[in-house]
Every structure is written in structure tokens, then in C-alpha cells.
Write a protein that holds these residues in place. Structure first.
Motif, PDB file in Angstrom:
ATOM      1  N   UNK A  85       5.255   3.808   2.227  1.00 31.14           N
ATOM      2  CA  UNK A  85       5.071   2.493   1.631  1.00 31.14           C
ATOM      3  C   UNK A  85       4.890   1.466   2.749  1.00 31.14           C
ATOM      4  N   UNK A  86       3.745   0.795   2.731  1.00 29.31           N
ATOM      5  CA  UNK A  86       3.420  -0.158   3.782  1.00 29.31           C
ATOM      6  C   UNK A  86       3.260  -1.547   3.194  1.00 29.31           C
ATOM      7  N   UNK A  87       3.961  -2.518   3.791  1.00 32.08           N
ATOM      8  CA  UNK A  87       3.800  -3.921   3.447  1.00 32.08           C
ATOM      9  C   UNK A  87       3.432  -4.682   4.721  1.00 32.08           C
TER      10      UNK A  87
ATOM     11  N   UNK B 157       0.858  -1.186   0.000  1.00 34.21           N
ATOM     12  CA  UNK B 157       0.000   0.000   0.000  1.00 34.21           C
ATOM     13  C   UNK B 157       0.891   1.232   0.000  1.00 34.21           C
ATOM     14  N   UNK B 158       0.620   2.154  -0.912  1.00 32.25           N
ATOM     15  CA  UNK B 158       1.432   3.359  -1.049  1.00 32.25           C
ATOM     16  C   UNK B 158       0.544   4.597  -0.970  1.00 32.25           C
ATOM     17  N   UNK B 159       0.975   5.558  -0.175  1.00 32.82           N
ATOM     18  CA  UNK B 159       0.348   6.880  -0.120  1.00 32.82           C
ATOM     19  C   UNK B 159       1.429   7.897  -0.424  1.00 32.82           C
ATOM     20  N   UNK B 160       1.164   8.767  -1.383  1.00 33.66           N
ATOM     21  CA  UNK B 160       2.187   9.724  -1.797  1.00 33.66           C
ATOM     22  C   UNK B 160       1.577  11.077  -2.113  1.00 33.66           C
ATOM     23  N   UNK B 161       2.331  12.115  -1.794  1.00 34.59           N
ATOM     24  CA  UNK B 161       1.959  13.474  -2.198  1.00 34.59           C
ATOM     25  C   UNK B 161       3.167  14.133  -2.852  1.00 34.59           C
ATOM     26  N   UNK B 162       2.962  14.634  -4.073  1.00 36.26           N
ATOM     27  CA  UNK B 162       4.010  15.337  -4.813  1.00 36.26           C
ATOM     28  C   UNK B 162       3.548  16.760  -5.064  1.00 36.26           C
TER      29      UNK B 162
END
Length: 753
Positions: free
Chosen positions: A497-499, A458-463
Motif C-alpha cells: 500500500x503506497x500513499x 495505490x495498492x498492489x496485491x496478490x492472493x
């Protein structure tokens, strides 16, 4: 002193080129992908796999190839419409907003800019942005052949799919889940060749594509069209515009829509789309205009096919793969995209010399993608090993651009000054997972159910990007042109990034100054000669083996050229020489195979020429030739001096269109015919130059007939790849080759009033 030196080997130029140039009366005297293609759908947030870098080839960031392949290892301008002249059945543009974000004529822009008008797209009945750009100089729009999900575009050898696609002057692609634009909703497509960060911030060094939306008009126009063709393609589209009743002419409206149900040349792969784009323009006061733009798009298709080189570009003793071969899994493969956007363009005119413009867009996207794809060919050259992959993602892209434009007249000097600030932010949430898939016999496929796929990451990103820019266009004695500009950008990216076993947070912050300068001389008879220098930057996400954030790559270009347009604006001719270099390219650390260092360099020198010409009596011509000399300058894995993959050395295109003139042959009045030729030179299949895909020459054709009162009705037939040439568009290794589009016929019926 900067100097351009070019060594053009005449043996690399197609023999028919000189003949084509003579016909038109013309006389003109990178990035490359890694061996394994990465997923564009995760490019910005991809975490470096330290173990995977051991064999990483030299690969410029942001141009890592086509975004469709999951990793093999673990987690990883609100500008006014252009001034145009209608010439027979075509249009020749005289200005474009992409090069300067002002209304500067193309003839006075000290950089290579080309425009594909709506009329030219309509004549060819194009179905994508890539098809629209097939006759543009410096552009390779079919890098990966027939792919219904994206437009894979390279300019001057560098990929612009992630960091080079713009809509109405604002960034469209965020380099992740991949928003796209329906070509039928566009008024024109502008191509700016060369580094463009000074006005747009982070951008590919090869240039950018700015797509300009159809805007509401006070002049009523209505169009209904039905299209049917190859591979059970059925498409209906409409375009309606005019003043909205009851508003006293202060509000104009427009709605554009398209519905398509279609198969493709590949079995089990659909190309379905629903698109609708309502908009209105409110003339608030004589000095204020506000345009509201919105759109909704839904796509249902599947991922591209990854064909092995043996059986396509290279010999396989078991035979040759069909262009219709499906190497996925019917129970799994799908690409469903829902995309929605709202925004506005606002302009306030203080007086005849000064105005303020502001643009804003919110774009949301939801993606559901799953695919079984080939990872290798077995020793028997019959079976492929596959990976089963699934991803669910959603993203929100916010973009805005505010600018002040002023004209200063102090004879003999005229100036157009531009001061602006733009902002973009992309929020991403993404889940994906993969597992080993079943083998497949590529010559006699029997499709089996793929194993269950567990979403493991699971990925959370802010650019975010903020940029402050300025530009000064100076015109001295109506002859000397000077263009100066600079920009400072602040960019930052934060990723979680969560695994099942870890949660990793990473971030990156950059502050970058870019600039450009150009000088030109405008002769009285319509010729402009110029020279320019420009720089660009492109972020590289992730960290190296030691946890250090990567630096951006930088682009720099020297360009000299000439443009010509007669006073009647019936034609437009260009020629340019350029020397373009990208630095800070990632490659394997020779002292630590698990580390990546940014010491690589790619250089592309080249020549471009183009001509949009009205020859009179209903005949129009579009010609383009591009020569590229790409080379890997610095490599730690023995690729120095090699030619990068995915870059043809020579490309040539020629389109002629003839409209029977009234009174010439009364029975044929309303008849129009068109014919096109496209030559694409050979392309290296990998960065070690061990094999290449052959050059190919393709032909296109069109015929249409206008009839009825005021030529209200049109029937037409358009054919791409007229002689049904089977060819490999490109390879980026021995496991990833892509077929070009076979012959496609499209019949159409249109009513307009």
C-alpha cells in the motif's frame, strides 16, 4: 454427544404459513454487518486503520456487508449436465455437481442442496442471479434491494457475495473488484447450504452458489428474444447451438449474447449491459472431451443509494423519501466494468469407472468507479453530508481444478472416490482517493459539481490459494450412505500500500484443514434421512494494533434432514434442521480500544423445507420456507444475545405455474400462467436491535402464449411486485437503508427453432 435443540416461537411464524403448508401437502415435524458498510471492492487488501477500530462493532470477517461504500477514514466442476425431467412447463433436477463434485443424485447427498433450473428462470424471465434465487430455500437474494452492480446473496444468514460465488465449480468472486455472471448464460444455478470448504477451500460458512454455464450441444437449437419493460428497459438476447458444419460431428458450438439499454427506478442510474459468450466442445476421441468457454461483459451503471433511516424506515417530520431519489452527483457517479474470461473443461474417461477432469479459467476485470454518497443526516433531517470517491482498478483471477473420480464396486459396498487439487490466484492493482463532497437537500435536490478528487492511495496485491482434497462416498446394500471428506489449504496474501507519505508491505499465510462427514439411510419408497457435520474457514486480511496478522474465521455446522423423491422423479421435497456457528469474529479489544481481537462468535440455528412438485395436468409448484434464529454469542460492546442485522427470521415463497393441456380447451392450447408469493420477515436495522424494517409480502405474476408451427413463437408478460409495494429491503445503520424494487413489467417476444 452433539445435540440439536430448537425453540421455535410460533408467534414469529407468519400466520399464513400453516395454510401454505397445507396447500402443498407438506408436514415437517453469521454473520452480520458492521454499522458502517465497507467496500467489497477492496475487502481482501484493506489495511486495518488502527484508529478506526475504536468503535468497531462485532463484525464477522468477509461478511462485512455490501461492497459499495468507501471507508470513512484513511487508507485502510467440469460436470456433465444434470439429469432432468421435463414436467409441463418446468423442470425438476435430480442431480447437481455442487454438493460432491460428482454426479451423485440429489436424493443421496447428505447435505442441503437445491437447484434452480433454466426452465424455471425462463418462466419468470429473471434478470439477475439474485432474482433466480428468490424461490430457493435458505437464501436471501435481495439483501440490499435493487442494485444493478452485484447480486447480494446471503445463505443461512451469512453473506456469500465475496467468498461463496462459483462458476462451473471454480471460484468467480475474488472479493475485490467484483466480477459477475450474466444469468442468461447459465444452464442452472446450484445452491449448497452450509459449510463447504472441504471441496472449495476458503468459503463463507453459510454455503455457496455454483452457477453452471450453458454448454454446446449437438442438438441444434436457436433462440431470439426481445424484452421491453419498465423504466425504459430494452433488451435483445440470442442463444445458438449445434454441431459445427465440416467437422463430422466432432465439434459442437454455441454462442450466447445479450444487449441491454435500461434506466432503473432511481433517477440518473442506468443498467446497461453487453454480454457475449462463445464456446465449443471438441469430442477428441470416444474417451476425451474438451470444452472451450469464453465471455465478455461490459456494464455501465452507478453505485447504490445510501438512504437515511429517517425518511425511509423511520419517521422524518419533513416527509418520506421517494424510491426514485438519487442522492449522488450526476457529474460524478458511474460504475463502468469490463470483464473478460477464457477457460476450458476437459474430461478423459479411462474406462466406465474411472475418469480424470480438469477445469481452468482466466478472468480479467477493469473497473472505473466514482460516486458521491451519504455519510450522515444533518440535524434538520433535510440535508445529507456526502463524500466524493473515485477508484480505478484492474484484476486478474486464475483458477484451476484437477480431480480423479473413480467408482469401486465390491458388493454389497459401492464407493465413489474423489481426489483433487485446486489453485486460485488473484492479482490486483488499484488506485483510489476521496474528498469531502457537497451537501444535498434530500427532499428537493439541487445537484452541484463535486470537488476534484486526487488519487491518494495505490495498492498492489496478490492472493493465492492451493488446496488438496479427498472424498469417499460409500453406499452399503443400496441403503446406507456414508460421505467422508477432508481438505488441506495453503493460503497467502501479499499487499503493498503506497500513499504520498508511506509505503507499507503486509502479508499473511495460513494452513488450514477442514473436513465433513455425513450418514444417511435410503428407504425403498424414495425417502432419505441423513445427518452431517461440516467445517469451513474464511480468511481475514490485515493486522491488529500490534502488527499481528488476523486468523481465519471458522464455521461449523450440525445438520439433520430428510429428502423425498418418487420413482418417477416428478417431484423433490426436502426438510432440514441445522445449527451453524462462526468463531474468531473480529471485535473491539476491551483493554485497548485501538486494537481488534478475534473472540466474537455468531450462531444461527434454523429450519428449512422446500418442495418442487408436479401435480399433473400441467400444474407445477415450487415452495420454500426458512426459519432462522441468529444470535450474537460473544461481544465486547454489549451486543451479547442481540439479533444480527440483515437476517430475516422468516422467509416464505410459493410459485405455481399452469400450462393449458392440449385438447382441454383447443382455443387456449399454448397458454400458460404463473403466480408467486414471497414473504420476507422483519430485519433488524443495526446490531443493537434499536429498530427494524417491517416484514413485507410481495407477489409476482407471469402469462405467456406459445403459438405457430411447433410452438416456435412465444409472447409473454412478467410482473414482479405485482401490487407495487413500497418497502425498505434492509438497513445496516441509521445512515444506510435500501429500498426494494418497485413493480416491474417486462413484455417479451421469442422465436425458437
Amino acid at each position: 454427544m452433539l445435540a440439536l435443540r430448537f425453540s421455535l416461537d410460533v408467534k414469529t411464524v407468519p400466520k399464513f404459513l400453516l395454510g401454505s403448508a397445507a396447500m402443498t401437502g407438506l408436514l415437517a415435524g453469521h454473520a452480520y454487518a458492521a454499522n458502517a458498510r465497507h467496500v467489497r471492492a477492496r475487502a481482501p487488501q484493506q489495511v486495518v486503520n488502527k484508529a478506526a477500530t475504536a468503535t468497531a462493532p462485532l463484525s464477522p470477517s468477509g461478511a462485512s456487508g455490501k461492497a459499495s461504500r468507501p471507508p470513512l477514514h484513511g487508507a485502510p466442476a467440469a460436470a456433465k449436465p444434470e439429469s432432468i425431467n421435463v414436467l409441463g412447463r418446468r423442470m425438476v433436477a435430480t442431480s447437481a455437481s455442487a454438493g460432491t463434485k460428482t454426479d451423485t443424485p440429489l436424493l443421496e447427498t447428505t447435505q442441503s442442496v437445491s437447484v434452480v433450473t433454466r426452465a424455471f428462470m425462463t418462466e419468470r424471465l429473471v434478470q439477475s442471479i439474485g432474482e433466480a434465487l428468490r424461490y430457493a430455500p435458505g437464501v436471501n437474494p435481495d439483501t440490499y434491494g435493487a442494485d444493478s452492480r452485484f447480486d447480494w446473496i446471503r445463505i443461512r444468514g451469512f453473506d456469500v457475495t465475496t467468498y461463496g460465488m462459483y462458476l462451473d465449480g471454480m471460484r468467480l468472486t475474488a472479493g475485490t473488484t467484483g466480477p459477475v455472471q450474466e444469468q442468461y448464460g447459465l444452464d442452472r444455478v446450484e445452491v449448497l447450504n452450509g459449510p463447504s470448504s472441504v471441496l472449495y477451500g476458503q468459503a463463507a460458512p453459510g454455503g455457496l452458489v455454483n452457477m453452471v454455464s450453458k454448454k454446446p450441444s449437438s442438438t441444434p437449437y436457436h433462440e431470439l428474444q426481445f424484452v421491453a419493460g419498465s423504466w425504459a428497459r430494452y433488451q435483445g438476447q440470442f442463444d445458438m447451438t449445434g454441431s459445427i458444419p465440416g467437422t463430422g460431428g466432432s465439434v459442437d458450438g454455441r454462442v450466447v449474447g445479450l444487449v441491454r439499454d435500461a434506466d432503473t427506478q432511481v433517477h440518473y442510474v442506468k443498467d446497461n449491459r453487453i454480454y457475449v459468450a462463445p464456446s465449443f466442445t471438441w469430442h477428441i476421441t470416444p474417451k476425451d472431451d474438451f470444452t472451450f468457454l469464453s465471455s465478455y461483459l461490459h456494464d455501465h451503471t452507478s453505485g447504490d443509494q445510501f438512504y437515511p433511516a429517517y425518511g425511509t424506515a423511520l419517521y422524518n417530520p419533513n416527509g418520506k423519501l421517494s424510491t426514485s431519489s438519487f442522492l449522488g452527483s450526476p457529474d460524478l457517479d458511474k460504475w463502468d466494468r469490463n470483464q473478460y474470461a477464457v477457460g476450458f473443461l476437459y474430461e478423459h474417461r479411462f474406462n466406465s469407472n474411472w475418469r480424470f477432469q480438469q477445469s481452468f479459467r482466466y478472468l480479467g476485470l477493469d473497473l472505473n468507479w466514482s460516486q458521491a454518497y451519504s455519510t450522515s443526516l444533518s440535524a434538520d433531517m433535510i440535508h445529507i453530508n456526502r463524500l466524493a470517491f473515485r477508484e480505478v482498478a484492474s484484476g486478474q483471477l486464475y483458477t484451476s481444478d484437477s480431480r480423479l473420480v473413480g467408482h469401486i464396486h465390491t458388493r454389497p459396498v459401492d464407493q465413489t472416490v474423489l481426489l483433487g487439487f485446486d489453485y486460485s490466484r488473484y492479482d490486483l492493482a488499484q488506485d483510489y482517493g476521496y474528498t469531502t463532497g457537497t451537501q444535498l437537500n434530500i427532499f428537493n435536490p439541487v445537484y452541484t459539481i463535486q470537488p476534484a478528487i486526487k488519487m491518494t492511495t495505490h495498492i498492489v496485491q496478490q492472493s493465492e490459494q492451493k488446496g488438496l482434497y479427498f472424498q469417499d462416498q460409500i453406499k452399503i446394500t443400496d441403503r446406507i450412505l456414508v460421505n467422508l471428506g477432508g481438505r488441506y489449504d495453503w493460503t497467502n496474501t501479499a499487499t503493498l500500500t503506497t500513499t504520498s507519505s508511506s509505503a507499507v508491505t503486509s502479508g499473511q499465510n495460513n494452513g488450514v484443514f477442514t473436513y465433513r462427514g455425513g450418514i444417511g439411510y435410503l428407504f425403498p419408497f424414495g425417502l432419505m434421512a441423513y445427518a452431517s457435520y461440516a467445517r469451513s474457514f474464511q480468511p481475514v486480511t490485515g493486522v491488529n494494533f500490534y502488527g499481528q496478522a488476523f486468523k481465519p474465521t471458522y464455521g461449523k455446522q450440525v445438520e439433520v434432514g430428510a429428502k423425498y423423491q418418487p420413482k418417477d422423479k416428478s417431484s423433490f421435497l426436502t426438510a432440514s434442521l441445522f445449527d451453524l456457528t462462526q468463531t474468531n469474529v473480529s471485535q473491539t479489544d476491551p483493554s485497548n480500544a485501538l486494537n481488534t481481537i478475534q473472540t466474537g462468535e455468531v450462531r444461527v440455528k434454523g429450519f428449512e423445507t422446500s418442495a418442487n412438485v408436479s401435480l399433473g395436468s400441467g400444474f407445477d409448484l415450487v415452495f420454500a420456507y426458512t426459519y432462522l434464529d441468529p444470535v450474537i454469542r460473544k461481544s465486547t460492546i454489549g451486543q451479547n444475545g442481540k439479533r444480527p442485522t440483515l437476517i430475516p427470521r422468516n422467509t416464505v415463497s410459493l410459485w405455481g405455474d399452469y400450462q393449458v393441456q392440449p385438447g382441454l380447451v383447443p382455443a387456449l392450447t399454448g397458454l400458460g400462467v404463473g403466480m408467486g408469493m414471497r414473504y420476507i420477515g422483519n430485519i433488524e436495522g443495526d446490531n443493537n436491535d434499536t429498530f427494524a424494517t417491517p416484514a413485507v409480502t410481495l407477489f409476482d405474476a407471469a402469462v405467456h402464449y406459445d403459438f405457430g408451427r411447433s410452438n416456435r413463437w412465444r409472447i409473454g408478460l412478467n410482473i414482479n411486485n405485482l401490487f407495487d409495494k413500497t418497502y425498505v429491503a434492509s438497513c445496516s445503520g441509521t445512515t444506510t437503508c435500501y429500498y426494494g424494487q418497485r413493480r416491474r413489467l417486462l413484455g417479451s417476444v421469442r422465436a425458437s427453432w
